[in-house]
Design an enzyme around this catalytic site. Structure first.
Site, PDB file in Angstrom:
ATOM      1  N   GLY A  57       3.113  -2.967   8.459  1.00  0.00           N
ATOM      2  CA  GLY A  57       3.268  -3.260   9.885  1.00  0.00           C
ATOM      3  C   GLY A  57       4.717  -3.516  10.236  1.00  0.00           C
ATOM      4  N   GLU A  79      -6.010  -5.766   4.168  1.00  0.00           N
ATOM      5  CA  GLU A  79      -6.037  -6.974   3.345  1.00  0.00           C
ATOM      6  C   GLU A  79      -7.164  -6.941   2.335  1.00  0.00           C
ATOM      7  N   THR A  95       0.832  -1.214   0.000  1.00  0.00           N
ATOM      8  CA  THR A  95       0.000   0.000   0.000  1.00  0.00           C
ATOM      9  C   THR A  95       0.858   1.252   0.000  1.00  0.00           C
TER      10      THR A  95
HETATM   11  C1  LIG Z   1       1.112 -19.321   8.631  1.00  0.00           C
HETATM   12  C2  LIG Z   1       1.312 -17.979   9.285  1.00  0.00           C
HETATM   13  C3  LIG Z   1       0.089 -17.411   9.943  1.00  0.00           C
HETATM   14  C4  LIG Z   1       0.424 -16.875  11.304  1.00  0.00           C
HETATM   15  C5  LIG Z   1      -0.671 -16.059  11.876  1.00  0.00           C
HETATM   16  C6  LIG Z   1      -1.921 -16.827  12.133  1.00  0.00           C
HETATM   17  C7  LIG Z   1      -3.071 -15.980  12.484  1.00  0.00           C
HETATM   18  C8  LIG Z   1      -2.711 -14.820  13.372  1.00  0.00           C
HETATM   19  C9  LIG Z   1      -3.751 -13.792  13.386  1.00  0.00           C
HETATM   20  C10 LIG Z   1      -3.411 -12.663  12.423  1.00  0.00           C
HETATM   21  C11 LIG Z   1      -4.578 -12.356  11.517  1.00  0.00           C
HETATM   22  C12 LIG Z   1      -4.274 -11.571  10.320  1.00  0.00           C
HETATM   23  C13 LIG Z   1      -3.716 -10.183  10.567  1.00  0.00           C
HETATM   24  C14 LIG Z   1      -3.528  -9.540   9.235  1.00  0.00           C
HETATM   25  C15 LIG Z   1      -2.702  -8.291   9.256  1.00  0.00           C
HETATM   26  C16 LIG Z   1      -2.677  -7.771   7.848  1.00  0.00           C
HETATM   27  C17 LIG Z   1      -2.071  -6.430   7.784  1.00  0.00           C
HETATM   28  C18 LIG Z   1      -2.486  -5.814   6.482  1.00  0.00           C
HETATM   29  C19 LIG Z   1      -1.819  -6.064   5.341  1.00  0.00           C
HETATM   30  C20 LIG Z   1      -2.314  -5.458   4.112  1.00  0.00           C
HETATM   31  O1  LIG Z   1      -3.299  -4.774   4.075  1.00  0.00           O
HETATM   32  S1  LIG Z   1      -1.389  -5.852   2.731  1.00  0.00           S
HETATM   33  C21 LIG Z   1      -2.184  -4.967   1.432  1.00  0.00           C
HETATM   34  C22 LIG Z   1      -3.539  -5.545   1.085  1.00  0.00           C
HETATM   35  N1  LIG Z   1      -4.059  -4.913  -0.084  1.00  0.00           N
HETATM   36  C23 LIG Z   1      -5.063  -5.420  -0.810  1.00  0.00           C
HETATM   37  O2  LIG Z   1      -5.673  -6.416  -0.475  1.00  0.00           O
HETATM   38  C24 LIG Z   1      -5.390  -4.679  -2.086  1.00  0.00           C
HETATM   39  C25 LIG Z   1      -6.803  -4.962  -2.561  1.00  0.00           C
HETATM   40  N2  LIG Z   1      -6.872  -4.883  -4.001  1.00  0.00           N
HETATM   41  C26 LIG Z   1      -6.732  -6.024  -4.779  1.00  0.00           C
HETATM   42  O3  LIG Z   1      -6.556  -7.121  -4.325  1.00  0.00           O
HETATM   43  C27 LIG Z   1      -6.861  -5.823  -6.264  1.00  0.00           C
HETATM   44  O4  LIG Z   1      -6.598  -4.492  -6.604  1.00  0.00           O
HETATM   45  C28 LIG Z   1      -8.270  -6.199  -6.791  1.00  0.00           C
HETATM   46  C29 LIG Z   1      -8.487  -7.676  -6.593  1.00  0.00           C
HETATM   47  C30 LIG Z   1      -9.322  -5.413  -6.060  1.00  0.00           C
HETATM   48  C31 LIG Z   1      -8.346  -5.857  -8.259  1.00  0.00           C
HETATM   49  O5  LIG Z   1      -7.176  -6.364  -8.849  1.00  0.00           O
HETATM   50  P1  LIG Z   1      -6.973  -6.172 -10.420  1.00  0.00           P
HETATM   51  O6  LIG Z   1      -7.393  -4.792 -10.773  1.00  0.00           O
HETATM   52  O7  LIG Z   1      -5.601  -6.599 -10.790  1.00  0.00           O
HETATM   53  O8  LIG Z   1      -7.944  -7.258 -10.991  1.00  0.00           O
HETATM   54  P2  LIG Z   1      -9.337  -7.090 -11.711  1.00  0.00           P
HETATM   55  O9  LIG Z   1     -10.378  -6.601 -10.769  1.00  0.00           O
HETATM   56  O10 LIG Z   1      -9.119  -6.331 -12.969  1.00  0.00           O
HETATM   57  O11 LIG Z   1      -9.620  -8.615 -12.031  1.00  0.00           O
HETATM   58  C32 LIG Z   1      -8.802  -9.265 -13.037  1.00  0.00           C
HETATM   59  C33 LIG Z   1      -8.907 -10.746 -12.809  1.00  0.00           C
HETATM   60  O12 LIG Z   1      -7.999 -11.103 -11.755  1.00  0.00           O
HETATM   61  C34 LIG Z   1      -8.655 -11.886 -10.799  1.00  0.00           C
HETATM   62  N3  LIG Z   1      -8.011 -11.673  -9.510  1.00  0.00           N
HETATM   63  C35 LIG Z   1      -7.880 -10.496  -8.854  1.00  0.00           C
HETATM   64  N4  LIG Z   1      -7.218 -10.686  -7.691  1.00  0.00           N
HETATM   65  C36 LIG Z   1      -6.921 -12.015  -7.635  1.00  0.00           C
HETATM   66  C37 LIG Z   1      -6.257 -12.838  -6.667  1.00  0.00           C
HETATM   67  N5  LIG Z   1      -5.776 -12.332  -5.503  1.00  0.00           N
HETATM   68  N6  LIG Z   1      -6.120 -14.156  -6.918  1.00  0.00           N
HETATM   69  C38 LIG Z   1      -6.622 -14.669  -8.076  1.00  0.00           C
HETATM   70  N7  LIG Z   1      -7.285 -13.959  -9.038  1.00  0.00           N
HETATM   71  C39 LIG Z   1      -7.422 -12.642  -8.799  1.00  0.00           C
HETATM   72  C40 LIG Z   1     -10.059 -11.389 -10.833  1.00  0.00           C
HETATM   73  O13 LIG Z   1     -10.930 -12.343 -10.252  1.00  0.00           O
HETATM   74  C41 LIG Z   1     -10.269 -11.230 -12.324  1.00  0.00           C
HETATM   75  O14 LIG Z   1     -10.503 -12.473 -12.874  1.00  0.00           O
HETATM   76  P3  LIG Z   1     -11.466 -12.590 -14.167  1.00  0.00           P
HETATM   77  O15 LIG Z   1     -11.487 -14.060 -14.459  1.00  0.00           O
HETATM   78  O16 LIG Z   1     -10.836 -11.735 -15.220  1.00  0.00           O
HETATM   79  O17 LIG Z   1     -12.789 -12.073 -13.708  1.00  0.00           O
HETATM   80  C1  LIG Z   2      -4.510  -1.463  10.552  1.00  0.00           C
HETATM   81  C2  LIG Z   2      -4.018  -1.523   9.127  1.00  0.00           C
HETATM   82  C3  LIG Z   2      -2.874  -2.248   8.823  1.00  0.00           C
HETATM   83  C4  LIG Z   2      -2.402  -2.293   7.509  1.00  0.00           C
HETATM   84  N1  LIG Z   2      -1.243  -2.975   7.241  1.00  0.00           N
HETATM   85  C5  LIG Z   2      -0.753  -2.967   5.974  1.00  0.00           C
HETATM   86  C6  LIG Z   2       0.465  -3.641   5.670  1.00  0.00           C
HETATM   87  O1  LIG Z   2       1.089  -4.219   6.551  1.00  0.00           O
HETATM   88  N2  LIG Z   2       0.938  -3.615   4.392  1.00  0.00           N
HETATM   89  C7  LIG Z   2       0.252  -2.971   3.392  1.00  0.00           C
HETATM   90  O2  LIG Z   2       0.715  -2.984   2.250  1.00  0.00           O
HETATM   91  N3  LIG Z   2      -0.940  -2.339   3.637  1.00  0.00           N
HETATM   92  C8  LIG Z   2      -1.444  -2.329   4.901  1.00  0.00           C
HETATM   93  N4  LIG Z   2      -2.626  -1.685   5.169  1.00  0.00           N
HETATM   94  C9  LIG Z   2      -3.287  -0.912   4.104  1.00  0.00           C
HETATM   95  C10 LIG Z   2      -4.552  -1.592   3.605  1.00  0.00           C
HETATM   96  O3  LIG Z   2      -4.244  -2.691   2.823  1.00  0.00           O
HETATM   97  C11 LIG Z   2      -5.363  -0.539   2.805  1.00  0.00           C
HETATM   98  O4  LIG Z   2      -5.786   0.448   3.719  1.00  0.00           O
HETATM   99  C12 LIG Z   2      -6.570  -1.189   2.142  1.00  0.00           C
HETATM  100  O5  LIG Z   2      -6.146  -1.997   1.063  1.00  0.00           O
HETATM  101  C13 LIG Z   2      -7.578  -0.144   1.621  1.00  0.00           C
HETATM  102  O6  LIG Z   2      -6.954   0.732   0.705  1.00  0.00           O
HETATM  103  P1  LIG Z   2      -7.034   2.334   0.967  1.00  0.00           P
HETATM  104  O7  LIG Z   2      -6.677   2.581   2.362  1.00  0.00           O
HETATM  105  O8  LIG Z   2      -6.270   3.000  -0.113  1.00  0.00           O
HETATM  106  O9  LIG Z   2      -8.569   2.699   0.799  1.00  0.00           O
HETATM  107  P2  LIG Z   2      -9.300   3.046  -0.599  1.00  0.00           P
HETATM  108  O10 LIG Z   2      -9.128   1.933  -1.552  1.00  0.00           O
HETATM  109  O11 LIG Z   2      -8.931   4.396  -0.993  1.00  0.00           O
HETATM  110  O12 LIG Z   2     -10.827   2.980  -0.085  1.00  0.00           O
HETATM  111  C14 LIG Z   2     -11.503   4.171   0.311  1.00  0.00           C
HETATM  112  C15 LIG Z   2     -12.955   4.005  -0.073  1.00  0.00           C
HETATM  113  O13 LIG Z   2     -13.044   3.900  -1.504  1.00  0.00           O
HETATM  114  C16 LIG Z   2     -13.837   2.778  -1.860  1.00  0.00           C
HETATM  115  N5  LIG Z   2     -13.358   2.201  -3.127  1.00  0.00           N
HETATM  116  C17 LIG Z   2     -12.081   2.064  -3.527  1.00  0.00           C
HETATM  117  N6  LIG Z   2     -12.023   1.452  -4.721  1.00  0.00           N
HETATM  118  C18 LIG Z   2     -13.315   1.182  -5.088  1.00  0.00           C
HETATM  119  C19 LIG Z   2     -13.934   0.552  -6.204  1.00  0.00           C
HETATM  120  N7  LIG Z   2     -13.210   0.064  -7.227  1.00  0.00           N
HETATM  121  N8  LIG Z   2     -15.285   0.439  -6.222  1.00  0.00           N
HETATM  122  C20 LIG Z   2     -16.025   0.889  -5.178  1.00  0.00           C
HETATM  123  N9  LIG Z   2     -15.507   1.518  -4.099  1.00  0.00           N
HETATM  124  C21 LIG Z   2     -14.173   1.649  -4.060  1.00  0.00           C
HETATM  125  C22 LIG Z   2     -13.646   1.793  -0.717  1.00  0.00           C
HETATM  126  O14 LIG Z   2     -14.742   0.901  -0.653  1.00  0.00           O
HETATM  127  C23 LIG Z   2     -13.583   2.733   0.478  1.00  0.00           C
HETATM  128  O15 LIG Z   2     -14.901   3.016   0.905  1.00  0.00           O
HETATM  129  C24 LIG Z   2      -3.111  -1.612   6.480  1.00  0.00           C
HETATM  130  C25 LIG Z   2      -4.271  -0.892   6.788  1.00  0.00           C
HETATM  131  C26 LIG Z   2      -4.736  -0.847   8.105  1.00  0.00           C
HETATM  132  C27 LIG Z   2      -5.993  -0.079   8.416  1.00  0.00           C
END
Ligand SMILES: CCCCCCCCCCCCCCCCC/C=C/C(=O)SCCNC(=O)CCNC(=O)[C@H](O)C(C)(C)COP(=O)(O)OP(=O)(O)OC[C@H]1O[C@@H](n2cnc3c(N)ncnc32)[C@H](O)[C@@H]1OP(=O)(O)O
Ligand SMILES: Cc1cc2nc3c(=O)[nH]c(=O)nc-3n(C[C@H](O)[C@H](O)[C@H](O)COP(=O)(O)OP(=O)(O)OC[C@H]3O[C@@H](n4cnc5c(N)ncnc54)[C@H](O)[C@@H]3O)c2cc1C
Length: 615
Positions: free
Chosen positions: A147, A390, A108
């Site tokens: 994180g 996530e 992110t």
């Molecule tokens: C063993 C170890 C474990 C130890 C711990 C155990 C538990 C302990 C407890 C802890 C619990 C957990 C704590 C977690 C802390 C997390 C901290 C936070 C981390 C983060 O936030 S990291 C950053 C996360 N960010 C995101 O998730 C971003 C979200 N956005 C996206 O994923 C993508 O932008 C999207 C999916 C929304 C769109 O992607 P894109 O534009 O590239 O794709 P399209 O919408 O155009 O779709 C195209 C086709 O691709 C397929 N697709 C998309 N994503 C995936 C995927 N991930 N896998 C497979 N396929 C995917 C779509 O389905 C489309 O397919 P189609 O057939 O063309 O329709």
């Molecule tokens: C506690 C915490 C820990 C985190 N840890 C990590 C980490 O370790 N590593 C890391 O990489 N990231 C981490 N993140 C970031 C996290 O993955 C992002 O905050 C998350 O993916 C959402 O993206 P954003 O914050 O840009 O929100 P945005 O995507 O800007 O979302 C803002 C608003 O826009 C809307 N929106 C966005 N896109 C669309 C769409 N296509 N259609 C409709 N509505 C839409 C959403 O629904 C939401 O209401 C963490 C976040 C938090 C809160």
């Protein structure tokens, strides 16, 4: 060996400063994860099955507001396992596993979280030096949120746009050292720090990271799926989304995490509701337990059922995740879209429902639920974050909707994968299923509505299996929970059922009666059902939910621990004698003490000895 809380013994976390909280979190984390290292030395845990051990620690009361080392285990190591080739795994995994390096996961950016194809950090290949040049072209390109990155990690997985031979090939993952392993100083070309105080998870040390033409070896690109050869030739992956694997894994793990938090919250609220007596049902009688009120049962019992539903669903999802990953290893990508859609849906639904249920548990405890010592506000802060990280929930549900629409459109031309086979049934019955006020009838009704069936049908399937292995008495209670969960959601989603099914007004009325009857039937077993989660007081850390029911004595004991009660002086920006409230709030906000020094003192005191195996 450090004792658990040697420095701030007896002072609850709520009264520590931002800096003290960080030191507390580092010390508790190195003590906790030294146990993991000891268990791996004794062969009691391994890199392929550490989920339960690390999960237990991360969900424990010792690390109750998160850990600066959490992401090392949850994303840094799984990303290496999922995206590094064998040679890279041999190089990095042993050091990560024994914590001689501490990692984070930096995807992110300030400007992009959801739309990852729009990330701005660039990794440009220089064939002359066989290096990638990492650069943050704008402020919005700065990594923001990872994180542990603020002051703790010295390596991280960075997701960046890959350029080679003048062409952009989209986002790829790189393993990058960001701090000197000896001094922990940020390396030249690296700008790094923490992002400041948050609603919750304030022990996680989320950070920011900017690159100024920072060079890394070509071999630091994770090359299991796609590669860049020495001459800069790009070799693409079999499936463009295999690089998204780390996110799918964490979404699966988050569902387990919600079970943990929801079980804790509903245990606290149900036990408190058995202790709390308020008002009389009849004048002159003793005040009754608030758990006897149907309104209180309505608030709590569906959360007990949900905790079981999510646990069964999480286990089923974990099995599916492992099945699909085994198929991916054999080159069979057929079920990857289904896994992605399932992980998106279940992460979004379980986090949203858990956040709503935890808030309802807090409200069900009245004023005492608002006390930090109840542990309910902290739990809410933890679970509500999961609705965003996530993958923000709205966006993930849209991913599921996309998959369901595609599946439905191919209904007659394609074999359906297990979790969407119900669509065939719904289609075959041309959406005019007869309504019956039975569990099966409600699930069939939802199949017609479509969006919620995945949790419902998984839950139902597991219960069928369970009926062959449990006593008749337990089977009756579990079926009451199934009944409760189905009738609750049927009443919650009545508008959909009225729109898509022939349910009659009379059937709705009998559904309501059935719902209240189920609440009454469950009442005698409510406390037993939360006791069955078997959560010790140390896990709950709650004045309201302790097993012995001594609620009031514990509330008073905790109140007396406040430093404000220890001395007559007020230590508050709001209550200062000179009335300079706003100036003081701004002064405090700008302090962010952890950024005052390039290396926080806890590195030399705790982290370095831990990473060198000297703790
Ligand atoms: C063993 C170890 C474990 C130890 C711990 C155990 C538990 C302990 C407890 C802890 C619990 C957990 C704590 C977690 C802390 C997390 C901290 C936070 C981390 C983060 O936030 S990291 C950053 C996360 N960010 C995101 O998730 C971003 C979200 N956005 C996206 O994923 C993508 O932008 C999207 C999916 C929304 C769109 O992607 P894109 O534009 O590239 O794709 P399209 O919408 O155009 O779709 C195209 C086709 O691709 C397929 N697709 C998309 N994503 C995936 C995927 N991930 N896998 C497979 N396929 C995917 C779509 O389905 C489309 O397919 P189609 O057939 O063309 O329709
Ligand atoms: C506690 C915490 C820990 C985190 N840890 C990590 C980490 O370790 N590593 C890391 O990489 N990231 C981490 N993140 C970031 C996290 O993955 C992002 O905050 C998350 O993916 C959402 O993206 P954003 O914050 O840009 O929100 P945005 O995507 O800007 O979302 C803002 C608003 O826009 C809307 N929106 C966005 N896109 C669309 C769409 N296509 N259609 C409709 N509505 C839409 C959403 O629904 C939401 O209401 C963490 C976040 C938090 C809160």
């Amino acid at each position: 060996m450090l004792s658990k809380r040697e420095v701030f013994d007896g002072v609850p976390e709520e009264y520590l400063s931002h800096k003290e909280r960080y030191e507390n979190a580092i010390r508790n984390s190195v003590v906790a994860f030294s146990l993991v290292r000891k268990m791996q030395e004794e062969g009691k845990t391994s890199i392929n099955n550490y989920r339960d051990v690390v999960g237990g620690l991360l969900g424990s009361s010792v690390l109750r507001d998160g850990s600066p080392l959490g992401l090392h285990y949850i994303m840094f190591m799984p990303a290496i396992l999922n995206q590094a080739n064998e040679e890279q795994q041999e190089k990095w995994l042993p050091r990560a596993w024994n914590c001689s390096i501490i990692g984070s996961y930096a995807q992110t950016e300030l400007g992009h979280g959801t739309f990852i194809r729009g990330l701005e950090t660039t990794a440009t290949y220089d064939a002359a030096t066989k290096q990638f040049v990492l650069h943050s072209p704008t402020l919005t390109a700065y990594k923001w949120w990872p994180g542990g990155l603020g002051q703790t990690a010295n390596y991280c997985i960075v997701v960046a746009q890959l350029y080679t031979k003048g062409q952009c090939h989209g986002i790829h993952s790189f393993i990058i050292q960001v701090r000197d392993e000896e001094t922990h100083m940020p390396l030249p070309g690296i700008k790094i720090g923490e992002i400041g105080a948050k609603l919750g998870l304030n022990a996680v040390n989320n950070g920011f990271l900017g690159f100024d033409n920072y060079r890394i070896p070509r071999t630091n690109m994770l090359m299991k799926h796609a590669q860049v050869l020495e001459d800069g030739t790009y070799v693409k992956s079999r499936h463009s989304k295999l690089n998204y694997g780390a996110m799918v894994f964490v979404r699966v793990v988050i569902v387990f995490d919600m079970v943990n938090y929801l079980s804790k919250a509903v245990t606290i609220a149900t036990r408190f509701s058995a202790v709390r007596r308020q008002c009389q049902l009849k004048a002159g009688e003793t005040e009754c337990q608030i758990l006897d009120y149907v309104t209180q049962q309505h608030k709590l019992f569906v959360s007990i059922a949900a905790a079981h539903a999510f646990r069964i669903t999480a286990n089923k999802l974990w099995l599916t995740f492992n099945e699909v990953n085994e198929q991916l290893v054999e080159g069979n990508l057929q079920r990857l879209p289904e896994l992605h859609a399932l992980a998106c849906c279940l992460k979004a639904v379980t986090t949203a429902d858990t956040a709503a249920c935890v808030e309802r548990c807090r409200l069900a405890c009245g004023g005492h639920g608002y006390m930090m010592s109840s542990s309910l506000p902290l739990t809410y802060g933890l679970v509500t974050a999961a609705c965003t990280y996530e993958g923000e929930n709205t966006v993930l549900l849209l991913q599921t909707a996309r998959f369901l629409v595609k599946t439905y459109q191919q209904l007659d031309s394609k074999a359906l994968t297990p979790t969407v086979a119900y669509l065939k049934t719904a289609a075959a019955e041309r959406f005019c299923v007869g309504w019956s006020n039975t569990t099966e009838g409600i699930i069939r009704g939802f199949q017609v509505v479509a969006m919620r069936v995945i949790i419902m049908s998984t839950f139902n399937e597991e219960v069928q299996e369970m009926s062959r292995t449990v006593s008749p008495q337990l089977k009756e209670v579990l079926h009451q929970l199934v009944d409760l969960y189905c009738t609750y959601w049927a009443l919650e989603k009545l508008s959909d059922l009225l729109l898509y099914t022939p349910i009659s007004q009379k059937e709705v009325e009998s559904l309501r009666l059935r719902y209240e009857e189920t609440l009454t039937n469950l009442r005698p077993n409510a406390v037993g059902l939360v006791d069955a989660f078997d959560l010790r007081d140390e896990m709950l850390q709650s004045t309201l939910g302790s097993y012995d029911g001594r609620v009031y004595e514990r509330l008073m004991e905790e109140a007396m621990k406040s430093p404000l009660n220890a001395e007559p002086m007020l230590q508050s920006t709001l209550g200062s004698y000179d009335g300079r409230v706003y100036e003081r709030l701004m002064e405090e906000a700008m302090k962010s003490p952890l950024n005052a020094e390039p290396v926080n003192y806890t590195f030399h005191k705790y982290l370095k000895p831990f990473m060198q195996g000297k703790l």
